[in-house]
Design a protein around this motif. Structure first.
Motif, PDB file in Angstrom:
ATOM      1  N   LEU A   1      41.573  38.988  46.549  1.00 46.70           N
ATOM      2  CA  LEU A   1      40.960  38.645  45.279  1.00 46.70           C
ATOM      3  C   LEU A   1      39.653  39.411  45.126  1.00 46.70           C
ATOM      4  O   LEU A   1      38.879  39.541  46.078  1.00 46.70           O
ATOM      5  CB  LEU A   1      40.702  37.138  45.202  1.00 46.70           C
ATOM      6  CG  LEU A   1      41.938  36.248  45.195  1.00 46.70           C
ATOM      7  CD1 LEU A   1      41.531  34.778  45.177  1.00 46.70           C
ATOM      8  CD2 LEU A   1      42.831  36.556  44.010  1.00 46.70           C
ATOM      9  N   ASN A   2      39.422  39.914  43.941  1.00 47.99           N
ATOM     10  CA  ASN A   2      38.197  40.657  43.650  1.00 47.99           C
ATOM     11  C   ASN A   2      37.014  39.693  43.749  1.00 47.99           C
ATOM     12  O   ASN A   2      36.921  38.727  42.992  1.00 47.99           O
ATOM     13  CB  ASN A   2      38.291  41.263  42.253  1.00 47.99           C
ATOM     14  CG  ASN A   2      37.125  42.158  41.927  1.00 47.99           C
ATOM     15  OD1 ASN A   2      36.021  41.964  42.409  1.00 47.99           O
ATOM     16  ND2 ASN A   2      37.396  43.140  41.087  1.00 47.99           N
ATOM     17  N   ARG A   3      36.134  39.966  44.692  1.00 47.55           N
ATOM     18  CA  ARG A   3      35.015  39.061  44.951  1.00 47.55           C
ATOM     19  C   ARG A   3      34.073  38.928  43.759  1.00 47.55           C
ATOM     20  O   ARG A   3      33.526  37.858  43.501  1.00 47.55           O
ATOM     21  CB  ARG A   3      34.217  39.516  46.185  1.00 47.55           C
ATOM     22  CG  ARG A   3      35.038  39.592  47.472  1.00 47.55           C
ATOM     23  CD  ARG A   3      35.645  38.248  47.790  1.00 47.55           C
ATOM     24  NE  ARG A   3      36.147  38.156  49.147  1.00 47.55           N
ATOM     25  CZ  ARG A   3      37.421  38.057  49.460  1.00 47.55           C
ATOM     26  NH1 ARG A   3      38.338  38.087  48.521  1.00 47.55           N
ATOM     27  NH2 ARG A   3      37.809  37.928  50.716  1.00 47.55           N
ATOM     28  N   ILE A   4      33.886  40.001  43.025  1.00 50.78           N
ATOM     29  CA  ILE A   4      32.989  39.950  41.869  1.00 50.78           C
ATOM     30  C   ILE A   4      33.573  39.029  40.805  1.00 50.78           C
ATOM     31  O   ILE A   4      32.851  38.208  40.220  1.00 50.78           O
ATOM     32  CB  ILE A   4      32.754  41.370  41.308  1.00 50.78           C
ATOM     33  CG1 ILE A   4      31.998  42.209  42.341  1.00 50.78           C
ATOM     34  CG2 ILE A   4      32.010  41.325  39.986  1.00 50.78           C
ATOM     35  CD1 ILE A   4      31.875  43.676  41.993  1.00 50.78           C
TER      36      ILE A   4
ATOM     37  N   LYS B   1      27.813  36.865  44.254  1.00 50.99           N
ATOM     38  CA  LYS B   1      28.808  37.421  45.173  1.00 50.99           C
ATOM     39  C   LYS B   1      28.388  37.191  46.628  1.00 50.99           C
ATOM     40  O   LYS B   1      29.220  36.974  47.502  1.00 50.99           O
ATOM     41  CB  LYS B   1      28.972  38.914  44.893  1.00 50.99           C
ATOM     42  CG  LYS B   1      30.024  39.577  45.733  1.00 50.99           C
ATOM     43  CD  LYS B   1      30.118  41.050  45.402  1.00 50.99           C
ATOM     44  CE  LYS B   1      30.820  41.743  46.552  1.00 50.99           C
ATOM     45  NZ  LYS B   1      30.473  43.119  46.675  1.00 50.99           N
ATOM     46  N   SER B   2      27.092  37.213  46.856  1.00 46.50           N
ATOM     47  CA  SER B   2      26.595  37.012  48.224  1.00 46.50           C
ATOM     48  C   SER B   2      26.948  35.621  48.745  1.00 46.50           C
ATOM     49  O   SER B   2      27.137  35.436  49.942  1.00 46.50           O
ATOM     50  CB  SER B   2      25.090  37.231  48.284  1.00 46.50           C
ATOM     51  OG  SER B   2      24.426  36.312  47.428  1.00 46.50           O
ATOM     52  N   ALA B   3      27.051  34.653  47.845  1.00 46.96           N
ATOM     53  CA  ALA B   3      27.400  33.286  48.270  1.00 46.96           C
ATOM     54  C   ALA B   3      28.794  33.259  48.888  1.00 46.96           C
ATOM     55  O   ALA B   3      29.051  32.481  49.811  1.00 46.96           O
ATOM     56  CB  ALA B   3      27.330  32.328  47.089  1.00 46.96           C
ATOM     57  N   LEU B   4      29.691  34.122  48.392  1.00 49.38           N
ATOM     58  CA  LEU B   4      31.050  34.159  48.941  1.00 49.38           C
ATOM     59  C   LEU B   4      31.055  34.634  50.384  1.00 49.38           C
ATOM     60  O   LEU B   4      31.952  34.296  51.150  1.00 49.38           O
ATOM     61  CB  LEU B   4      31.937  35.072  48.090  1.00 49.38           C
ATOM     62  CG  LEU B   4      32.130  34.646  46.630  1.00 49.38           C
ATOM     63  CD1 LEU B   4      32.901  35.708  45.866  1.00 49.38           C
ATOM     64  CD2 LEU B   4      32.842  33.313  46.558  1.00 49.38           C
TER      65      LEU B   4
END
Length: 145
Positions: free
Chosen positions: A36-39, A49-52
């Motif tokens: 899955l595209n993280r953005i 995104k950093s939280a992911l």
């Protein structure tokens, strides 16, 4: 204002809500390089995104979701190499950026080099021809040496 742990919990809850509202077709639209595209996931959940990557519970939930999607055939199965390296940090190659810049810069420089070599040959031919003409005129006494 929420502290870090509260914010992490809020992000996890937002992810769970987002996950529940998505269909398999929605997930298929945000697949990037076999995951899955993280953005897009970050946009959907309303977190950075950093939280992911930094929130362990959120990272684990995202991996579990991707595992479920692989089982349902929404995401492609992991390759053998990906299974072996899963969870291991990737080696950083600091020459990649330089190679990319070089690959963009070299072709125009090579084309310019070819053009300049052709121009030099043409000018050498002219010089040779005019050198002979100058020598002939000088021999005839029409031009001082």
């Amino acid at each position: 204002m929420a502290n870090g742990q509260q914010k992490a919990q809020q992000n996890l809850e937002a992810f769970e809500v987002w996950k529940a509202t998505q269909t398999d077709d929605d997930f298929k639209q945000i697949v990037f390089r076999g995951q899955l595209n993280r953005i897009e996931v970050a946009k959907g959940t309303g977190c950075g995104k950093s939280a992911l990557n930094q929130n362990p519970a959120l990272r684990k939930a995202l991996k579990a979701l991707e595992g479920e999607l692989r089982d349902r055939g929404v995401l492609p199965p992991l390759t053998e190499a990906a299974r072996k390296n899963e969870g291991k940090p990737q080696a950083y190659d600091n020459t990649v950026n330089r190679q990319l810049l070089d690959s963009k810069r070299v072709p125009p420089l090579e084309a310019e080099n070819i053009e300049l070599k052709a121009k030099v040959k043409e000018l050498e031919k002219r010089l040779e021809r005019f050198g002979e003409l100058s020598e002939t005129l000088s021999d005839m006494g029409l031009m001082p040496r």
